[in-house]
Design a protein around this motif. Structure first.
Motif, PDB file in Angstrom:
ATOM      1  N   ALA A  63     -12.510 -12.067  18.836  1.00 63.29           N
ATOM      2  CA  ALA A  63     -12.340 -10.612  18.769  1.00 63.29           C
ATOM      3  C   ALA A  63     -12.343  -9.971  20.154  1.00 63.29           C
ATOM      4  CB  ALA A  63     -13.442  -9.990  17.912  1.00 63.29           C
ATOM      5  N   SER A  76     -10.768  -6.558  20.933  1.00 62.60           N
ATOM      6  CA  SER A  76     -11.233  -5.362  20.216  1.00 62.60           C
ATOM      7  C   SER A  76     -12.105  -4.445  21.069  1.00 62.60           C
ATOM      8  CB  SER A  76     -12.014  -5.774  18.957  1.00 62.60           C
ATOM      9  OG  SER A  76     -13.225  -6.423  19.303  1.00 62.60           O
ATOM     10  N   SER A 135     -17.757  -8.003  18.094  1.00 56.73           N
ATOM     11  CA  SER A 135     -16.506  -7.261  18.276  1.00 56.73           C
ATOM     12  C   SER A 135     -16.813  -5.911  18.883  1.00 56.73           C
ATOM     13  CB  SER A 135     -15.794  -7.058  16.932  1.00 56.73           C
ATOM     14  OG  SER A 135     -16.501  -6.143  16.121  1.00 56.73           O
TER      15      SER A 135
END
Length: 293
Positions: free
Chosen positions: A135, A138, A95
């Protein structure tokens, strides 16, 4: 960044050869291509290579360190940050938080080594774990060091238990097309470069050229290479053509001449603001490749 050439960090011969490959970025690999018993040797060779060639080549030099969870990343950074690589490639990034963690580590090592704060950039591989794929959003605003995002299929195959990433026709299966798509979208959200993954069969020039063309069409701005012979193919595919540059310049100039309205007409065809943004992006790529409009 159009072409990014991987080179094993423990091979002085291959590193020397990479200098003449005309890649935009040479990636000195300390991770997958280096056996566990050679990690220390690879750090030493990589540091010496960057010291001797870092300012003698037009290629930027990045180092792919070992992942943050391996216990080897800190030793990699301690050995390489003092010689001032242009960037760090972060494998198995889960992430944007991993990028932030690496950025914090780099800040400490830069301060200790007298390297300007923020000088070393970060390029994460964001799809080598299932968590990383999910993710992707992010990475937007994760770090000012972030210059791009890229993806990989082999580690993801192992992570999810897929026997292969491609079907019988050589096309990526749905899961891997999804990972590829998320990489493009993650780059767009973060406003950084989208870099396509490697093409393993460097002898298949036709297949490789076709994959480069598809990647450029879909929004990637560069591609990683595993062999110097792939570099000119990548550079050709991701360098805007003269015609495309002229057309994009005409769109930008038309909007400027009209006072930047919502839409303009050129040769009987209407162009709106998304066309302008696309033209500006292509011209930026052309400038980065050394092409004047």
């Amino acid at each position: 960044m159009r072409s990014l050439l991987f080179v094993p960090g423990d091979s002085e011969k291959k590193l020397e050869k990479a200098i003449g490959a005309d890649a935009d970025v040479v990636i000195v690999d300390l991770e997958d291509s280096v056996a566990p018993q050679n990690k220390t040797l690879a750090r030493d060779i990589a540091a010496r290579f960057i010291t001797e060639h870092g300012h003698q080549t037009s290629s930027a030099i990045y180092v792919r360190i070992n992942g943050l969870s391996t216990g080897l990343a800190d030793d990699d950074l301690a050995a390489l940050v003092p010689v001032k690589p242009d960037g760090i490639m972060l494998p198995k990034s889960n992430s944007g938080q991993d990028v932030q963690q690496l950025s914090a580590k780099l800040r400490v090592h830069e301060a200790e080594s007298g390297v300007p704060d923020g000088a070393i950039k970060i390029l994460p591989i964001i799809t080598e774990t299932a968590a990383g794929v999910l993710a992707a959003a992010s990475y937007a605003k994760a770090s000012a060091r972030l210059v791009g995002v890229t993806w990989g299929a082999e580690d993801l195959s192992a992570a999810i238990g897929a026997r292969t990433a491609r079907d019988e026709n050589g096309r990526y299966t749905d899961v891997f097309r999804f990972a590829r798509t998320m990489t493009i979208l993650a780059a767009g959200a973060a406003e950084v470069a989208a870099i396509d993954t490697v093409f393993p069969d460097f002898r298949d020039v036709t297949g490789f050229a076709a994959e480069c063309a598809e990647a450029e069409r879909d929004g990637f701005t560069g591609k990683m290479a595993i062999h110097p012979a792939q570099v000119p193919v990548i550079n050709a595919a991701f360098t805007p053509s003269t015609e495309a540059v002229k057309h994009s310049l005409a769109i930008v100039q038309a909007f400027e001449a009209a006072g930047n309205p919502g839409v303009v007409g050129i040769g009987g065809k209407m162009y709106d603001r998304p066309h302008l943004k696309l033209a500006e992006r292509l011209l930026a790529r052309a400038r980065a490749a050394g092409i004047s409009a």
